[in-house]
Design a protein around this motif. Sequence first.
Motif, mmCIF file in Angstrom:
data_model
loop_
_atom_site.group_PDB
_atom_site.id
_atom_site.type_symbol
_atom_site.label_atom_id
_atom_site.label_comp_id
_atom_site.label_asym_id
_atom_site.label_seq_id
_atom_site.Cartn_x
_atom_site.Cartn_y
_atom_site.Cartn_z
ATOM 1 N N TYR A 217 65.403 -12.118 120.450
ATOM 2 C CA TYR A 217 64.708 -11.549 121.616
ATOM 3 C C TYR A 217 65.646 -10.961 122.665
ATOM 4 C CZ TYR A 217 60.517 -13.870 119.878
ATOM 5 O OH TYR A 217 59.451 -14.271 119.117
ATOM 6 N N GLY A 218 66.954 -11.266 122.581
ATOM 7 C CA GLY A 218 67.886 -10.791 123.599
ATOM 8 C C GLY A 218 67.906 -9.284 123.719
ATOM 9 N N GLY A 219 67.789 -8.771 124.913
ATOM 10 C CA GLY A 219 67.760 -7.328 125.159
ATOM 11 C C GLY A 219 66.372 -6.748 125.103
ATOM 12 N N GLY A 220 65.377 -7.584 124.711
ATOM 13 C CA GLY A 220 64.014 -7.058 124.579
ATOM 14 C C GLY A 220 63.005 -7.733 125.482
ATOM 15 N N VAL A 221 63.415 -8.836 126.138
ATOM 16 C CA VAL A 221 62.483 -9.555 127.020
ATOM 17 C C VAL A 221 63.208 -9.902 128.334
ATOM 18 C CG1 VAL A 221 61.155 -10.540 125.109
ATOM 19 C CG2 VAL A 221 63.119 -11.794 126.038
ATOM 20 N N PRO A 222 62.457 -10.154 129.394
ATOM 21 C CA PRO A 222 63.094 -10.523 130.671
ATOM 22 C C PRO A 222 63.826 -11.856 130.559
ATOM 23 C CG PRO A 222 60.794 -9.889 131.000
ATOM 24 C CD PRO A 222 60.983 -10.054 129.521
ATOM 25 N N ASN A 223 64.952 -11.948 131.254
ATOM 26 C CA ASN A 223 65.747 -13.165 131.318
ATOM 27 C C ASN A 223 65.561 -13.769 132.715
ATOM 28 O OD1 ASN A 223 68.099 -14.841 131.985
ATOM 29 N ND2 ASN A 223 69.009 -14.103 130.064
ATOM 30 N N ALA A 224 65.046 -14.986 132.782
ATOM 31 C CA ALA A 224 64.724 -15.598 134.083
ATOM 32 C C ALA A 224 65.958 -15.744 134.967
ATOM 33 C CB ALA A 224 64.062 -16.957 133.866
ATOM 34 N N VAL A 225 67.100 -16.074 134.376
ATOM 35 C CA VAL A 225 68.318 -16.229 135.167
ATOM 36 C C VAL A 225 68.783 -14.879 135.708
ATOM 37 C CG1 VAL A 225 70.743 -16.913 135.113
ATOM 38 C CG2 VAL A 225 69.037 -18.313 133.953
ATOM 39 N N HIS A 226 68.739 -13.819 134.858
ATOM 40 C CA HIS A 226 69.087 -12.486 135.335
ATOM 41 C C HIS A 226 68.195 -12.093 136.507
ATOM 42 C CE1 HIS A 226 70.899 -11.038 131.230
ATOM 43 N NE2 HIS A 226 71.518 -12.085 131.747
ATOM 44 N N ALA A 227 66.894 -12.356 136.360
ATOM 45 C CA ALA A 227 65.937 -11.983 137.400
ATOM 46 C C ALA A 227 66.212 -12.740 138.697
ATOM 47 C CB ALA A 227 64.515 -12.262 136.914
ATOM 48 N N LEU A 228 66.537 -14.032 138.569
ATOM 49 C CA LEU A 228 66.812 -14.827 139.759
ATOM 50 C C LEU A 228 68.079 -14.334 140.455
ATOM 51 C CD1 LEU A 228 66.155 -17.247 141.576
ATOM 52 C CD2 LEU A 228 67.540 -18.663 140.044
ATOM 53 N N VAL A 229 69.119 -14.032 139.672
ATOM 54 C CA VAL A 229 70.367 -13.533 140.266
ATOM 55 C C VAL A 229 70.117 -12.227 141.016
ATOM 56 C CG1 VAL A 229 72.636 -12.580 139.729
ATOM 57 C CG2 VAL A 229 71.870 -14.677 138.619
ATOM 58 N N SER A 230 69.337 -11.342 140.446
ATOM 59 C CA SER A 230 69.011 -10.078 141.101
ATOM 60 C C SER A 230 68.246 -10.331 142.395
ATOM 61 C CB SER A 230 68.174 -9.207 140.161
ATOM 62 O OG SER A 230 67.724 -8.044 140.826
ATOM 63 N N LEU A 231 67.309 -11.254 142.343
ATOM 64 C CA LEU A 231 66.510 -11.588 143.513
ATOM 65 C C LEU A 231 67.380 -12.184 144.622
ATOM 66 C CD1 LEU A 231 63.788 -11.885 144.901
ATOM 67 C CD2 LEU A 231 63.401 -13.966 143.577
ATOM 68 N N LEU A 232 68.253 -13.096 144.262
ATOM 69 C CA LEU A 232 69.117 -13.733 145.252
ATOM 70 C C LEU A 232 70.092 -12.737 145.869
ATOM 71 C CD1 LEU A 232 69.923 -17.140 143.483
ATOM 72 C CD2 LEU A 232 68.218 -16.676 145.255
ATOM 73 N N ASP A 233 70.550 -11.784 145.065
ATOM 74 C CA ASP A 233 71.484 -10.782 145.571
ATOM 75 C C ASP A 233 70.835 -9.903 146.630
ATOM 76 O OD1 ASP A 233 74.103 -9.451 145.433
ATOM 77 O OD2 ASP A 233 72.976 -7.751 144.628
ATOM 78 N N SER A 234 69.522 -9.850 146.636
ATOM 79 C CA SER A 234 68.812 -8.986 147.585
ATOM 80 C C SER A 234 68.722 -9.580 148.982
ATOM 81 C CB SER A 234 67.392 -8.703 147.071
ATOM 82 O OG SER A 234 66.559 -9.850 147.192
ATOM 83 N N PHE A 235 69.171 -10.822 149.163
ATOM 84 C CA PHE A 235 69.003 -11.498 150.454
ATOM 85 C C PHE A 235 70.067 -11.121 151.490
ATOM 86 C CE2 PHE A 235 66.323 -14.639 148.131
ATOM 87 C CZ PHE A 235 65.222 -14.585 148.980
ATOM 88 N N HIS A 236 71.186 -10.525 151.064
ATOM 89 C CA HIS A 236 72.250 -10.163 152.000
ATOM 90 C C HIS A 236 72.749 -8.754 151.728
ATOM 91 C CE1 HIS A 236 72.481 -14.629 152.118
ATOM 92 N NE2 HIS A 236 72.857 -14.442 153.371
#
Length: 458
Positions: A217-236
């Motif tokens: 499934y790698g590369g074909g479905v969302p990765n929760a950790v990737h999504a969280l890192v992106s979300l956290l990066d948006s705070f600053h």
Amino acid sequence: MKKTEQYAAQHRERHLEELKELLRIPSISTLSEHKGDVARCAQWLSEALTDSGLEHAEVMQTAGHPIVYADWLHAPGKPTLLIYGHYDVQPADPLDLWDSAPFEPEIRDGKIYARGATDDKAQFWIHVKAAETMLKTAGTLPLNLKFILEGEEEITSPSLAPFIQQHADKLKADAVIISDTPMLEKGKPALIYGLRGVAGVEISVQAAKNDLHSGLYGGGVPNAVHALVSLLDSFHDEKGQVTVEGFYDRIVTLTEKEREELGRVAQNEEKIRKDLELSELYGEEGYTFTERTTARPTLEITGITGGFAGEGIKPIVPAQAKAKIACRLVADQRPEEIMKLIEKHVAAHTPPGVKATVARILQGNPFLTPSDHPIMVAASHALKLAYGEQTALTRGGGSIPIVDVFERLLKTPVVMMGFGLPDENLHAPNEHFDLDNFDKGLQTVTLFWDELAASETL
């Protein structure tokens, strides 16, 4: 020598012997086996307040440990001060690290060693003995006093707010005085006029219904950790500012005078960097380390979990990830509003293909008494007279919930006039209190009361 100073000097040994009696009581609120000791301490204080010339002393029951109240209200037309202290203490463990028994007070090198010495028995005892000193020398007090001594501060004061709400009329005062904070250093007095509040949340990200094989499934479905890192990066942003819309809208901006005062007590940033073994410090652009850590709001990621954290590598696409966030808030921010703004930010910045939820975990209001408030001016002047040093006006980077409780429920200014020192081992073995500050503290308090009584602006 003034009569009050003469009396205090003549009776100093008795005052300290009485303090030793108080320190011998193991009033440990966190341990149920000491419930009787906490109650015994409350009763002892009630009698001691009466012996010192205060009136209407009583032990008032709560859902937890009792609160001790006393007053002296014979100065019509003069200000009324509510003096707060806490008589409960932390456990003494580890006992083997004490140089003397924690509940057998010893005086060594001008310091009294015992659990509760600086936190907070000796500090509030200064006010009790100041009242005695003035009553014995003048037969009266220049203003009205109320005392409230609680036995649950070390367990976050769960009974205090309900007690204040129930007895608001009884506790009504022009100001609340708290001596449970440190000075800058020996001989250098300080008043803390602001504290930060707190808002804590946990963000949970859900992708697929379960972890998936990364080869299939790698590369074909969302990765929760990737999504969280992106979300956290948006705070600053790149300048260290929090990017949550509306985050800074309600803050009370530092004045030039405040920045000048904080500059007088600013920490050595290069020393901090070296001590922490950092290549450089970090923070909001345009502010000093001291301002960033005491007078500006923050949003810190305090923990992240997700995926596989064991030894080696498990080739999966994580389905879940979580992060904990703690914000330090300044006046006039409110934790409920900040948490709502964070929820909106998360909803707007959640990457596609995942769901993100926010759980509210922790909250506490910030506190600020204007540094030019008449009572702060009087307190600062009294400290300067007693210590012969300019009083530093500072802010605290942490939170003391009881301060907000008093300010919010009694709608009155709070003065944090501490006589402790930063190195007195509160909550640690060999806790102690410098007796030079007992003497100068008593002098400060009597000067403060006289000055407030003469003031026409409070």
